[in-house]
Design an enzyme around this catalytic site. Sequence first.
Site, PDB file in Angstrom:
ATOM      1  N   HIS A   8       4.074   1.202   2.017  1.00  0.00           N
ATOM      2  CA  HIS A   8       5.228   0.506   1.434  1.00  0.00           C
ATOM      3  C   HIS A   8       5.874   1.357   0.334  1.00  0.00           C
ATOM      4  CE1 HIS A   8       2.829  -3.061   2.908  1.00  0.00           C
ATOM      5  NE2 HIS A   8       4.014  -3.303   3.425  1.00  0.00           N
ATOM      6  N   HIS A  59       0.856  -1.194   0.000  1.00  0.00           N
ATOM      7  CA  HIS A  59       0.000   0.000   0.000  1.00  0.00           C
ATOM      8  C   HIS A  59       0.884   1.233   0.000  1.00  0.00           C
ATOM      9  CE1 HIS A  59       1.065   0.027   4.202  1.00  0.00           C
ATOM     10  NE2 HIS A  59       0.520  -1.178   4.376  1.00  0.00           N
TER      11      HIS A  59
END
Length: 289
Positions: free
Chosen positions: A37, A34
């Site tokens: 990250h 997401h």
Amino acid sequence: MGVIVADGRAELAEARAKFSGGTLALVPTMGALHEGHRSLISLARGHADHVAVSIFVNPLQFSPNEDFSRYPRTLERDLAVCEEAGAALVFTPSAAEMYPEGRQVSVSSGTMGTLLEGAFRPGHFDGVLTVVLKLFNLVQPNVAVFGRKDAQQLAVIKRMVADLDVPVTIVGAPTVRDPDGLAMSSRNRYLSAEDRVTALALSRALTAGHGHAELGPQAVLAQAGAVLDQAAKAEPPLEVDYLALVDPATFAPVPPGFAGEAILAVAARVGSTRLIDNSAVVLPGGPPA
Ligand code: PAF
């Protein structure tokens, strides 16, 4: 050049050799990537010439009653995120590749690994450290980036690197939040709209505690606790596992009068989804106001 995907040790070693002329940063992940990250990958790009991402849902860090089998696996999308975010290499080993039969030796996370998260998830941090050390040995990064959302994980990894003389520089990355304050997590996708309203109490509690730092540890915990108590009466209710104000170096609760940076950490469940969050709180020290 597109991102190189290596799913085995031999492929990884071949790909790793291509980056031997420069520095390499590793972003270890369990996939279901997401925005949080993505921000780890961007930060990593500022710390090395090339970035590698590992995607491996590590069975060793899940207890038998946890969500290993239902943990989200979205490999195709994850590879696109890695490429867009500028990673050069993605390592996607299988469990058989990482843990060949006959495995016996693992890393122990010590006392620190038995506190807070470790008390609710026995063996969790031993599993994390074991896979992280293996990933370091396989990928051979100069730098590795971990999110501060998992503050205790970051602390035990720093401890391992110091205690075992692991030649990797550890970088902590700021937590990325949705506009409503919820810390990004791969597990947020399990929350229904109603669950999510209840889950917002975690970040609200941290903000409330943070706002009372100058009054000392008891006031911080009382203010944050009041928000969580309110959410415990919501529908669906928040079920709190812990709220603690801890020393970032040891994860032991700060004593009264503690001065300096502490971590206000919370873990709670909404339905069957377990969430964690934390915030740094700077305490002035001295007797309670
Ligand atoms: O934070 C995670 O996603 C995992 O605990 C990690 C560091 C990738 C180890 O499996």
